[in-house]
Design a protein around this motif. Sequence first.
Motif, PDB file in Angstrom:
ATOM      1  N   ALA A  18     -29.408  26.431  45.254  1.00 13.23           N
ATOM      2  CA  ALA A  18     -28.536  27.650  44.595  1.00 13.23           C
ATOM      3  C   ALA A  18     -28.289  27.927  42.808  1.00 13.23           C
ATOM      4  CB  ALA A  18     -27.226  28.155  45.563  1.00 13.23           C
ATOM      5  N   LEU A  19     -27.491  26.813  42.123  1.00 16.55           N
ATOM      6  CA  LEU A  19     -27.436  26.948  41.341  1.00 16.55           C
ATOM      7  C   LEU A  19     -28.609  26.972  39.667  1.00 16.55           C
ATOM      8  CD1 LEU A  19     -25.663  26.874  37.807  1.00 16.55           C
ATOM      9  CD2 LEU A  19     -24.885  24.474  39.114  1.00 16.55           C
ATOM     10  N   LEU A  20     -29.511  26.030  40.834  1.00 18.57           N
ATOM     11  CA  LEU A  20     -30.812  25.927  39.774  1.00 18.57           C
ATOM     12  C   LEU A  20     -31.553  27.662  39.922  1.00 18.57           C
ATOM     13  CD1 LEU A  20     -32.191  23.574  38.310  1.00 18.57           C
ATOM     14  CD2 LEU A  20     -33.326  23.381  40.434  1.00 18.57           C
ATOM     15  N   ALA A  21     -32.004  28.330  40.712  1.00 19.27           N
ATOM     16  CA  ALA A  21     -31.989  29.556  40.482  1.00 19.27           C
ATOM     17  C   ALA A  21     -31.460  30.027  40.112  1.00 19.27           C
ATOM     18  CB  ALA A  21     -32.201  29.563  41.989  1.00 19.27           C
ATOM     19  N   LEU A  70     -34.191  27.121  47.181  1.00 21.61           N
ATOM     20  CA  LEU A  70     -35.324  27.217  46.084  1.00 21.61           C
ATOM     21  C   LEU A  70     -35.979  28.547  46.046  1.00 21.61           C
ATOM     22  CD1 LEU A  70     -35.129  26.747  43.140  1.00 21.61           C
ATOM     23  CD2 LEU A  70     -36.648  25.187  43.412  1.00 21.61           C
ATOM     24  N   ARG A  71     -36.729  28.228  46.961  1.00 24.32           N
ATOM     25  CA  ARG A  71     -38.078  28.919  47.060  1.00 24.32           C
ATOM     26  C   ARG A  71     -37.818  30.715  47.786  1.00 24.32           C
ATOM     27  NH1 ARG A  71     -41.636  27.712  52.844  1.00 24.32           N
ATOM     28  NH2 ARG A  71     -39.272  28.904  53.115  1.00 24.32           N
ATOM     29  N   ASP A  72     -37.230  30.792  48.176  1.00 23.08           N
ATOM     30  CA  ASP A  72     -36.139  31.442  48.743  1.00 23.08           C
ATOM     31  C   ASP A  72     -35.556  32.641  47.664  1.00 23.08           C
ATOM     32  OD1 ASP A  72     -37.387  31.130  50.819  1.00 23.08           O
ATOM     33  OD2 ASP A  72     -35.271  30.609  52.405  1.00 23.08           O
ATOM     34  N   ALA A  73     -34.525  31.422  47.103  1.00 19.98           N
ATOM     35  CA  ALA A  73     -34.116  31.861  46.252  1.00 19.98           C
ATOM     36  C   ALA A  73     -35.047  32.882  44.846  1.00 19.98           C
ATOM     37  CB  ALA A  73     -33.301  31.079  45.576  1.00 19.98           C
ATOM     38  N   LEU A  74     -35.769  32.006  44.671  1.00 19.94           N
ATOM     39  CA  LEU A  74     -36.501  32.541  43.221  1.00 19.94           C
ATOM     40  C   LEU A  74     -38.218  33.482  43.915  1.00 19.94           C
ATOM     41  CD1 LEU A  74     -37.333  29.430  41.306  1.00 19.94           C
ATOM     42  CD2 LEU A  74     -35.685  30.994  41.112  1.00 19.94           C
ATOM     43  N   SER A  75     -37.815  33.749  44.860  1.00 19.16           N
ATOM     44  CA  SER A  75     -38.769  34.455  45.600  1.00 19.16           C
ATOM     45  C   SER A  75     -39.015  36.279  44.780  1.00 19.16           C
ATOM     46  CB  SER A  75     -38.422  35.170  47.129  1.00 19.16           C
ATOM     47  OG  SER A  75     -39.067  36.379  47.481  1.00 19.16           O
ATOM     48  N   GLY A  76     -40.205  36.629  44.146  1.00 15.07           N
ATOM     49  CA  GLY A  76     -39.916  38.272  43.573  1.00 15.07           C
ATOM     50  C   GLY A  76     -39.968  37.544  42.450  1.00 15.07           C
TER      51      GLY A  76
END
Length: 408
Positions: A53-56, A78-84
């Motif tokens: 969460a923090l990384l994203a 991570l993938r979901d948090a950075l999606s789009g």
Amino acid sequence: MVDPALGEGTDGAPRRISILGSTGSVGTNTIDLISRAPGRFKVTAIAGGANAALLAEQAKAVGADFVAIADEAAWPALRDALSGTGIEAAAGDEAVLEAGRRSADWTMSSIVGAAGLAPTLEAVRRGGIVALANKEALVCAGRLFTEEAVRAGCRILPVDSEHNAIFQVFDDARRDGIEKIILTASGGPFRTLSREKMARKTLAQAVAHPNWSMGVKISIDSATMMNKGLELIEAHHLFAMPEDRIDVLVHPQSVVHSMVSYVDGSVLAQLGSPDMRTPIAHCLAWPRRMDTPVERLDLAAIGQLSFFAPDTDRFPALRLAREALRAEGDAAPVLNAANETAVAAFVDGRIRFTDIAAVVEETLQRCPTEPIVDLEAVFAADAKGRRVAAQVIAGFDGVSIAHAGAAI
Ligand SMILES: NC(=O)c1ccc[n+]([C@@H]2O[C@H](COP(=O)([O-])OP(=O)(O)OC[C@H]3O[C@@H](n4cnc5c(N)ncnc54)[C@H](OP(=O)(O)O)[C@@H]3O)[C@@H](O)[C@H]2O)c1
């Protein structure tokens, strides 16, 4: 005109930086400084351990090109948090190595522990500037690390406040004038306690550093004074100073960050408030300076500064590190691995605070010093130190510690 040899672009182009360990204490302070200097830095890559969460959030805030997370279980988050967002991301140890390899002029090495060694070496081999907070990397690989930097044309800048202080007052061009270096140490939260009282201290008490706000591992190392031991080894490699010309001085106020003493009797020191953003900023802007919001030093308000000789009977970790440095070979990586293993056992409530140094001492006794010929030998020594330390811990009587399983 900017000197391209310093790894900066010309015509005011931003310095391209990567941060290994961006979610930790040093990493977040680095991002804080970058965020206060818009246009001056471009973040190419960031990497962390497990905090997706923090990384994203950081990647989006600084516009990073590439994000790596070591823990593969954290990949979906991570993938979901950075999606789009269009930000490239990957998980696993290889991804963290890739973050170290990514093109950058300047890298912050702030992963905690020996886990930072391989990614930091990737950044070193790329050349440019590596700001080194991850002291364990240098403690483990020592001369091999500095030789790798020379080969790659990489400039290592010390982030540790003590080594950064020495760097600022160390006349490298006239080394023959230097007598010794003096590392200051706060003494940690248990500075005045007996061994008996220390043995009863909990995790929450061990991480409550009187002056500095830091990650868990280094806070515990400060309380045992192993941190100063690791810094002694770090200073030996960074400044090519023999062990007997590096002194340690306890200075509870953490205002004088370290000193260099010269043959004519002069002693040069660097002073400042205990805030890591000063040494980090010194490295970020080097060879220039940049503004920071750090509280300015008010010596009149502080009034008095005090200094004491360290007590290696109450703090044996400092003696053990000195002995490991003198022993050469693989003693330093074994010491470091044993310490990391013992600190983790203390955090888990499996051993007492004073057992940490006892585990390190017993591990060193069970591991006769072997020569270090290459980096493979460093990783082998690290594995051996962890294995033997785990056996030592398993042989300890079970202890019941109030903090076991408690949140820090
Ligand atoms: N804190 C200070 O003031 C200070 C001062 C001087 C020197 N240092 C040195 O700087 C280093 C970092 O200290 P810290 O206090 O900032 O530690 P910290 O707060 O515990 O942060 C450690 C960082 O390393 C990441 N990490 C852990 N294991 C990893 C792995 N296998 N691969 C990739 N990343 C990994 C963590 O990610 P997660 O957040 O996801 O776990 C986090 O970003 C240490 O070597 C310390 O001795 C620190």
